[in-house]
Write an enzyme that holds these catalytic residues in place. Structure first.
Site, PDB file in Angstrom:
ATOM      1  N   THR A 124       0.823  -1.201   0.000  1.00  0.00           N
ATOM      2  CA  THR A 124       0.000   0.000   0.000  1.00  0.00           C
ATOM      3  C   THR A 124       0.861   1.255   0.000  1.00  0.00           C
ATOM      4  OG1 THR A 124      -1.571   1.286   1.360  1.00  0.00           O
ATOM      5  CG2 THR A 124      -0.105  -0.208   2.517  1.00  0.00           C
ATOM      6  N   TYR A 164      -2.195   0.208  10.879  1.00  0.00           N
ATOM      7  CA  TYR A 164      -2.289  -0.352   9.525  1.00  0.00           C
ATOM      8  C   TYR A 164      -1.014  -0.104   8.741  1.00  0.00           C
ATOM      9  CZ  TYR A 164      -3.811  -0.865   4.667  1.00  0.00           C
ATOM     10  OH  TYR A 164      -3.906  -1.232   3.350  1.00  0.00           O
TER      11      TYR A 164
END
Length: 344
Positions: A124, A164
């Site tokens: 990501t 995250y």
């Protein structure tokens, strides 16, 4: 040899599995079915492909659960994960178990049972943090890089923000290092905003799909922050094309990392995306604003030149066409969104 899609019942995994099956590959998808829409995606795949094999598996449980699945697979695509920053803040332990430990478990399974397999990992842009040190200009409807920068390349320093960001960043580095240390054939894709059909977006993840779903169903949309945040969006069909190119060149691009998004040509702000959806529907949307979320990047745009130069890849689906395709799929499947309001 089969191809294993871990997280294959999710949005990207289902689109990838569909493409592989249409290409004549034997495909196994493994999933824990915790995501909204996952069982519907499996039903869709099963109606299209009689030879699909589906296995229930939680990557957090341990490598021994995954070894029988990876054994005999020519390619392992790792798209399983906890995907929301907000959920990671609420439950950082589970976020770590799925994203960091789950990835380590899969790497260990491949190392033990099938070290010749290619492993593609979906990372990501959040590994780069909030990018607060980059000079940014505020325009009428968006933020923009200043100083002539057009995008973020793979040389940008890593800076993990939020649980995250930490869990995905740790997994990102483990995948790259398992190639250096153990010789595994790994490829890391640091993805920006991927969108398209089969995406059951919700408010805290999959923002473009969520905007489109809420708009089609007449629901209120909440924008966190001022709405000028910019992302480069990439249609899932273009991502699937890039994945195929990377796998085809897996020996020469072993251990490589690619920033993957639509690039500057597909960079849109939240406000601009709302405008595109409104123009598609021919009516205004019900939009409200709330406080910005922790670690949210004001602007992230991928510099995709490495993928272009090394893989011969570039996006083909423009933002307007991609949103129109997404809206068409939602409008043709409105009943799914009344049923798929919670994990099944």
């Amino acid at each position: 040899m089969t191809q294993l899609v871990v997280g294959g019942a999710g949005f990207i995994g289902a689109n990838l599995a569909d493409h592989l099956l249409e290409s004549g590959s034997d495909v196994v998808i493994a999933d824990d079915f915790s995501r909204v829409g996952s069982r519907e995606n499996v039903r869709w795949l099963s109606t299209r492909h009689a030879g699909l094999r589906v296995e229930a598996a939680d990557v957090a449980r341990g490598p021994e659960v995954l070894e029988p699945l990876v054994r005999g697979a020519s390619v392992v695509y790792h798209f399983a994960g906890q995907v929301a920053v907000t959920k990671s803040i609420e439950d950082p332990r589970r976020d770590f178990e799925v994203n960091a430990l789950g990835t380590l478990n899969l790497l260990e399974a491949v190392r033990a049972a099938n070290p010749e397999a290619v492993l593609v990992y979906a990372s990501t842009n959040k590994v780069y943090g909030a990018l607060e040190d980059l000079p940014v200009e505020e325009e009428d409807t968006r933020y923009a890089f200043s100083g002539g920068r057009t995008g973020i390349d793979e040389g940008q320093p890593l800076d993990f923000h939020s649980p995250y960001g930490c869990s995905k960043g740790a997994a990102d580095q483990y995948v790259a290092d398992y190639s250096r240390t153990y010789g595994l054939r790994t490829i890391v894709l640091r993805q920006s905003c991927i969108y398209g059909q089969r995406q059951f977006g919700v408010e805290d993840q999959g923002w473009l799909a969520w905007f489109a779903i809420a708009a089609a169903l007449g629901r209120e949309i909440t924008i966190f922050g001022d709405g000028k945040q910019v992302r480069d969006v990439l249609h899932v069909g273009d991502l699937v094309d890039l994945i195929g190119r990377a796998v085809a060149k897996s020996e020469s691009v072993r251990a490589q990392v690619y920033n993957v998004g639509g690039g500057p040509e597909a960079a849109v702000s939240l406000l601009e995306a709302i405008g595109l959806i409104e123009r598609h529907l021919g009516r205004p949307l019900d939009v409200s604003f709330s406080e910005a979320r922790t670690g949210d990047q004001r602007i992230y745009v991928s510099d995709t030149r490495r993928a272009r130069d090394e893989l011969g890849w570039q996006p083909r689906v423009g933002v307007r066409d991609g949103i129109a395709q997404l809206m068409g799929w939602i409008e043709a499947n409105r009943s799914l969104f009344a049923v798929e309001s919670s994990p099944a």
